[in-house]
Design an enzyme around this catalytic site. Sequence first.
Site, PDB file in Angstrom:
ATOM      1  N   TYR A   8     -31.445  29.982  17.739  1.00 49.78           N
ATOM      2  CA  TYR A   8     -32.540  29.019  17.931  1.00 49.78           C
ATOM      3  C   TYR A   8     -31.710  27.507  17.465  1.00 49.78           C
ATOM      4  O   TYR A   8     -32.029  26.702  18.153  1.00 49.78           O
ATOM      5  CB  TYR A   8     -33.645  29.346  16.739  1.00 49.78           C
ATOM      6  CG  TYR A   8     -34.687  28.472  16.604  1.00 49.78           C
ATOM      7  CD1 TYR A   8     -35.882  28.732  17.557  1.00 49.78           C
ATOM      8  CD2 TYR A   8     -34.903  27.299  15.997  1.00 49.78           C
ATOM      9  CE1 TYR A   8     -37.069  28.086  17.536  1.00 49.78           C
ATOM     10  CE2 TYR A   8     -35.874  26.533  15.743  1.00 49.78           C
ATOM     11  CZ  TYR A   8     -37.041  26.803  16.650  1.00 49.78           C
ATOM     12  OH  TYR A   8     -38.224  25.964  16.757  1.00 49.78           O
TER      13      TYR A   8
ATOM     14  N   SER B  31     -36.171  20.863  17.867  1.00 55.16           N
ATOM     15  CA  SER B  31     -36.704  21.093  16.380  1.00 55.16           C
ATOM     16  C   SER B  31     -36.286  20.460  15.295  1.00 55.16           C
ATOM     17  O   SER B  31     -35.123  19.701  15.751  1.00 55.16           O
ATOM     18  CB  SER B  31     -36.358  22.679  16.454  1.00 55.16           C
ATOM     19  OG  SER B  31     -36.858  23.035  15.118  1.00 55.16           O
TER      20      SER B  31
HETATM   21  N1  LIG Z   1     -44.316  25.605  15.204  1.00 54.16           N
HETATM   22  C1  LIG Z   1     -43.096  24.971  14.686  1.00 54.16           C
HETATM   23  O1  LIG Z   1     -43.030  25.027  13.334  1.00 54.16           O
HETATM   24  C2  LIG Z   1     -42.024  24.393  15.740  1.00 54.16           C
HETATM   25  C3  LIG Z   1     -40.990  23.685  15.045  1.00 54.16           C
HETATM   26  C4  LIG Z   1     -40.122  23.162  15.628  1.00 54.16           C
HETATM   27  C5  LIG Z   1     -40.065  23.583  16.915  1.00 54.16           C
HETATM   28  N2  LIG Z   1     -40.991  24.190  17.381  1.00 54.16           N
HETATM   29  C6  LIG Z   1     -40.892  24.530  19.120  1.00 54.16           C
HETATM   30  O2  LIG Z   1     -41.892  24.165  19.576  1.00 54.16           O
HETATM   31  C7  LIG Z   1     -42.005  24.975  20.989  1.00 54.16           C
HETATM   32  C8  LIG Z   1     -43.471  25.441  20.945  1.00 54.16           C
HETATM   33  O3  LIG Z   1     -43.578  26.332  19.813  1.00 54.16           O
HETATM   34  P1  LIG Z   1     -44.845  26.989  19.026  1.00 54.16           P
HETATM   35  O4  LIG Z   1     -44.620  26.837  17.726  1.00 54.16           O
HETATM   36  O5  LIG Z   1     -45.995  26.151  19.874  1.00 54.16           O
HETATM   37  O6  LIG Z   1     -44.866  28.414  19.344  1.00 54.16           O
HETATM   38  P2  LIG Z   1     -45.974  29.326  19.951  1.00 54.16           P
HETATM   39  O7  LIG Z   1     -45.376  30.743  19.827  1.00 54.16           O
HETATM   40  O8  LIG Z   1     -47.320  29.208  19.860  1.00 54.16           O
HETATM   41  O9  LIG Z   1     -45.752  29.044  21.601  1.00 54.16           O
HETATM   42  C9  LIG Z   1     -44.601  29.022  22.245  1.00 54.16           C
HETATM   43  C10 LIG Z   1     -44.942  29.572  23.786  1.00 54.16           C
HETATM   44  O10 LIG Z   1     -43.652  29.747  24.418  1.00 54.16           O
HETATM   45  C11 LIG Z   1     -44.010  31.007  25.203  1.00 54.16           C
HETATM   46  N3  LIG Z   1     -42.731  31.689  25.822  1.00 54.16           N
HETATM   47  C12 LIG Z   1     -42.029  32.520  25.105  1.00 54.16           C
HETATM   48  N4  LIG Z   1     -40.948  32.824  25.798  1.00 54.16           N
HETATM   49  C13 LIG Z   1     -41.172  32.287  27.123  1.00 54.16           C
HETATM   50  C14 LIG Z   1     -40.361  32.437  28.282  1.00 54.16           C
HETATM   51  N5  LIG Z   1     -39.272  33.061  28.438  1.00 54.16           N
HETATM   52  N6  LIG Z   1     -40.946  31.581  29.489  1.00 54.16           N
HETATM   53  C15 LIG Z   1     -42.087  31.051  29.230  1.00 54.16           C
HETATM   54  N7  LIG Z   1     -42.766  30.864  28.085  1.00 54.16           N
HETATM   55  C16 LIG Z   1     -42.239  31.588  26.897  1.00 54.16           C
HETATM   56  C17 LIG Z   1     -44.953  31.855  24.374  1.00 54.16           C
HETATM   57  O11 LIG Z   1     -45.628  32.687  25.146  1.00 54.16           O
HETATM   58  C18 LIG Z   1     -45.942  31.187  23.702  1.00 54.16           C
HETATM   59  O12 LIG Z   1     -47.087  30.893  24.328  1.00 54.16           O
HETATM   60  C19 LIG Z   1     -41.053  26.003  20.903  1.00 54.16           C
HETATM   61  O13 LIG Z   1     -40.103  25.408  21.678  1.00 54.16           O
HETATM   62  C20 LIG Z   1     -40.801  25.916  19.305  1.00 54.16           C
HETATM   63  O14 LIG Z   1     -39.382  26.114  19.239  1.00 54.16           O
HETATM   64  C21 LIG Z   1     -42.175  24.698  17.113  1.00 54.16           C
END
Ligand SMILES: NC(=O)c1ccc[n+]([C@@H]2O[C@H](COP(=O)([O-])OP(=O)(O)OC[C@H]3O[C@@H](n4cnc5c(N)ncnc54)[C@H](O)[C@@H]3O)[C@@H](O)[C@H]2O)c1
Length: 253
Positions: free
Chosen positions: A157, A144
């Site tokens: 996080y 991230s």
């Molecule tokens: N969206 C953002 O702005 C952003 C920014 C930086 C990093 N991220 C990272 O990107 C990744 C994806 O996030 P996103 O934004 O698409 O969010 P999202 O909530 O749409 O997707 C995350 C997915 O992870 C799944 N999940 C949660 N706990 C889990 C577990 N224990 N085992 C398996 N699956 C699990 C959830 O069910 C969900 O489908 C994450 O690691 C998040 O930290 C997102």
Amino acid sequence: MGMFDGKVALVTGAASGIGRASVQLFAEHGAAVMASDVNDAGGAETVRLVREAGGTAEYVHADVAKSADVRGMVDATVAAFGRLDFAHNNAGIPGLGLTIPDYPEEEWDRGIGVMLTGVFLGMKYQIPRILEHGDGGAIVNTSSGAGLIGFPGMCPYVAAKHGVIGLTKTAALEFGAQGVRINSICPGTARTGMVDEWLGDSAENLAQVVALHPIGRIAAPREIAEAAIWLCSPASSFVMGIALPVEGGYTAQ
Ligand SMILES: NC(=O)c1ccc[n+]([C@@H]2O[C@H](COP(=O)([O-])OP(=O)(O)OC[C@H]3O[C@@H](n4cnc5c(N)ncnc54)[C@H](O)[C@@H]3O)[C@@H](O)[C@H]2O)c1
């Protein structure tokens, strides 16, 4: 001909957001994709979208914080498609918006479990399966922008995402010479389920988040997933161990 024809990819956190976009992109480039998540309905929808577009995908339930689930997820991928070439370890959960003294210890453990131990377990079981066919492969771990700088209210996080970068460098050094390139991506804010929940309906919240990104907007999930695809593609053949910012200039300030 797709650049990933005959290849097999595994994506965690595949029920929505960046993970779903990653599954779709791998499939669009010809890979057979195993989508994994704890949200079975969302995972099924991801698979449906891929198949509707003419791609190949299956779904397996796995909690990435649980060793037996992760081992089963990797085994299921090889059982379904015969091999493993690429993995995108991407599952994540948001922070609670609490300072360190107020952060419940079990929520600390949960955040580290899903986003740091989850990536360790993923690579632990994926790497041997990538090595076994001898053609090499690649792994991308989702860190991230908060893996590069601090962010108040999200201690597990931020700690997990910083940890993912170190873990990724170590894995890259351990296996790069054997043809497994391992890198991480550092997304800025992308419009996903996690972010929608965090922002609510507030235009003011959105404006504040947009203001953090010098590019002047937040990302579509696909713009983040494109970086993961590039890191698995032959176009990045000399790239390993990096933490690639994909964040509209967020950490350039
Ligand atoms: N969206 C953002 O702005 C952003 C920014 C930086 C990093 N991220 C990272 O990107 C990744 C994806 O996030 P996103 O934004 O698409 O969010 P999202 O909530 O749409 O997707 C995350 C997915 O992870 C799944 N999940 C949660 N706990 C889990 C577990 N224990 N085992 C398996 N699956 C699990 C959830 O069910 C969900 O489908 C994450 O690691 C998040 O930290 C997102």
